[in-house]
Design a protein around this motif. Structure first.
Motif, short mmCIF file in Angstrom:
data_model
loop_
_atom_site.label_atom_id
_atom_site.label_comp_id
_atom_site.label_asym_id
_atom_site.label_seq_id
_atom_site.Cartn_x
_atom_site.Cartn_y
_atom_site.Cartn_z
N VAL A 106 164.74 68.25 -12.80
CA VAL A 106 163.66 68.46 -11.82
C VAL A 106 164.26 68.85 -10.48
O VAL A 106 165.19 68.19 -9.99
CB VAL A 106 162.81 67.18 -11.66
N ASN A 107 163.77 69.93 -9.91
CA ASN A 107 164.20 70.34 -8.57
C ASN A 107 163.42 69.51 -7.56
O ASN A 107 162.31 69.85 -7.16
CB ASN A 107 163.95 71.83 -8.36
N VAL A 108 164.02 68.40 -7.16
CA VAL A 108 163.33 67.43 -6.30
C VAL A 108 162.93 68.06 -4.97
O VAL A 108 161.84 67.80 -4.44
CB VAL A 108 164.22 66.19 -6.08
N THR A 109 163.81 68.87 -4.42
CA THR A 109 163.51 69.50 -3.12
C THR A 109 162.26 70.37 -3.20
O THR A 109 161.39 70.32 -2.33
CB THR A 109 164.71 70.34 -2.66
N THR A 110 162.19 71.15 -4.27
CA THR A 110 161.01 72.01 -4.44
C THR A 110 159.75 71.18 -4.64
O THR A 110 158.68 71.51 -4.11
CB THR A 110 161.21 72.95 -5.63
N ASN A 148 161.93 58.03 -9.56
CA ASN A 148 163.37 57.93 -9.33
C ASN A 148 163.92 59.34 -9.12
O ASN A 148 164.00 60.13 -10.06
CB ASN A 148 164.06 57.27 -10.53
N ARG A 149 164.31 59.63 -7.89
CA ARG A 149 164.75 60.99 -7.58
C ARG A 149 166.04 61.35 -8.32
O ARG A 149 166.20 62.48 -8.79
CB ARG A 149 164.96 61.13 -6.07
N LEU A 150 166.96 60.41 -8.42
CA LEU A 150 168.22 60.70 -9.08
C LEU A 150 167.98 61.01 -10.56
O LEU A 150 168.52 62.00 -11.10
CB LEU A 150 169.18 59.51 -8.95
N ALA A 151 167.16 60.17 -11.20
CA ALA A 151 166.86 60.40 -12.61
C ALA A 151 166.12 61.72 -12.79
O ALA A 151 166.36 62.44 -13.77
CB ALA A 151 166.02 59.25 -13.16
N ALA A 152 165.24 62.03 -11.85
CA ALA A 152 164.51 63.30 -11.93
C ALA A 152 165.47 64.48 -11.85
O ALA A 152 165.35 65.45 -12.60
CB ALA A 152 163.47 63.38 -10.80
N ARG A 153 166.47 64.38 -10.96
CA ARG A 153 167.46 65.46 -10.86
C ARG A 153 168.24 65.59 -12.16
O ARG A 153 168.55 66.69 -12.61
CB ARG A 153 168.43 65.16 -9.70
N LEU A 154 168.58 64.44 -12.76
CA LEU A 154 169.39 64.46 -13.98
C LEU A 154 168.67 65.14 -15.15
O LEU A 154 169.33 65.67 -16.05
CB LEU A 154 169.78 63.03 -14.36
N VAL A 155 167.34 65.09 -15.14
CA VAL A 155 166.60 65.74 -16.23
C VAL A 155 166.15 67.16 -15.85
O VAL A 155 165.36 67.77 -16.55
CB VAL A 155 165.37 64.91 -16.65
N ILE A 185 154.28 70.49 -13.25
CA ILE A 185 154.46 70.22 -11.82
C ILE A 185 154.05 68.79 -11.49
O ILE A 185 154.75 68.06 -10.78
CB ILE A 185 153.65 71.23 -10.98
N GLY A 186 152.89 68.37 -12.04
CA GLY A 186 152.43 67.01 -11.80
C GLY A 186 153.40 65.98 -12.35
O GLY A 186 153.69 64.96 -11.71
N LYS A 187 153.92 66.25 -13.54
CA LYS A 187 154.87 65.30 -14.12
C LYS A 187 156.17 65.28 -13.32
O LYS A 187 156.83 64.23 -13.22
CB LYS A 187 155.15 65.69 -15.57
N THR A 226 159.69 62.42 -9.68
CA THR A 226 160.34 62.33 -8.37
C THR A 226 159.96 61.05 -7.65
O THR A 226 160.80 60.41 -7.01
CB THR A 226 159.95 63.55 -7.51
N ALA A 227 158.69 60.68 -7.77
CA ALA A 227 158.24 59.44 -7.13
C ALA A 227 158.90 58.22 -7.77
O ALA A 227 159.21 57.24 -7.09
CB ALA A 227 156.71 59.33 -7.24
#
Length: 290
Positions: free
Chosen positions: A182-186, A173-180, A163-165, A170-171
């Motif tokens: 990560v549920n950015v909204t959650t 790069n949100r787009l990159a986080a989504r691509l790997v 969760i921390g990672k 997300t902090a």
């Protein structure tokens, strides 16, 4: 010497609360790039819900747990009902939304609870501890210990858990986080819930010392914001340093200058940081993209 030690203990106690409020600001800003001025209302909810639940006969530990749960639910609702629908709005618009939420929560608390000041009993009695001529209230130790536990827990979550990672990703790069995956909204919702829990814990710890009422959150939010600015907005370590420094400045200012100017110190700190070092003492921590 005893006077200096007394001011030091008082400053650290108040500063620990400011640090917790600043951590709430930092967590949300770190994950969602939102400055949440409703953070102080979570502190108010922590104190008020605990007071009224305890008065209704609920044991104090359960009343405190209930207050944290209520604050977390309110934090999640704030995100889902107000922040998420405004996704993509400007920073100013999001700040105005949080200020509106703060006013709404304060008004609701005025109706649900009352306008009176309330106090909780000290967790381990009121018998003071004498140390080198200074007097320490046992509740001050609860505040310092509780704040340290929250800081260590948050550090562990941010550095050692998925969760921390996800928050760090997300902090960065949100787009990159989504691509790997990560549920950015959650993640952003969890940041609001976590900041609400931290604020509620601060309110529970400090209420036996400073009382609470429906409108205590406004000033605490401003001082927590000043502490976050002083340490460096977005940096958890900076939030802790900023909170403790602000508490010490207030305590020594009230002791050696005048208590009249105690509350003004936070606003002087905000102005000084904005003019001299907008990045704060520590600055925002650099994160690596994943």
């Amino acid at each position: 010497m005893s006077e200096l030690l007394q001011f030091l203990i008082s400053g650290l106690t108040v500063g620990a609360v400011y640090a917790l409020v600043a951590l709430g600001f930092t967590l949300v800003y770190h994950a969602a790039d939102v400055v949440n001025f409703a953070q102080g209302e979570f502190v108010m909810l922590g104190g008020m819900v605990t007071v009224f639940a305890y008065a209704a006969g609920v044991p104090l530990p359960l009343a405190a747990l209930l207050a944290v749960i209520v604050a977390v639910v309110v934090g999640l609702l704030l995100y889902w009902l107000a922040i998420a629908p405004a996704r993509g709005a400007s920073a100013v618009s999001l700040i105005i939304i949080t200020i509106g939420a703060s006013i709404l929560l304060r008004g609701a608390a005025q109706i649900v609870f009352d306008k009176q000041f309330h106090k909780l009993p000290a967790f381990s009695g009121d018998t003071p501890i004498h140390l080198l001529g200074a007097v320490i209230q046992p509740q001050s130790l609860w505040v310092l210990g509780g704040a340290a536990l929250v800081v260590l827990t948050l550090y562990y979550v941010m550095e050692r858990t998925l969760i921390g990672k996800a928050v760090v990703a997300t902090a960065a790069n949100r787009l990159a986080a989504r691509l790997v995956g990560v549920n950015v909204t959650t993640v952003m919702a969890l940041a609001f819930g976590g900041s609400a829990a931290i604020g509620a814990i601060a309110g529970i710890l400090i209420t036996p010392i400073t009382l609470t009422s429906y409108d205590v959150g406004t000033l605490l939010a401003l001082k927590g914001f000043a502490a976050a600015m002083l340490g460096g907005m977005g940096n958890p370590l900076g939030a802790v340093i900023g909170g403790l420094l602000l508490g010490l400045l207030e305590s020594f200012g009230a002791g050696y200058v005048s208590s009249t100017y105690k509350d003004a110190i936070a606003f002087i700190v905000i102005l000084a940081v904005l003019f001299v070092a907008p990045q704060g003492l520590v600055g925002r921590r650099t994160v690596e993209r994943v």
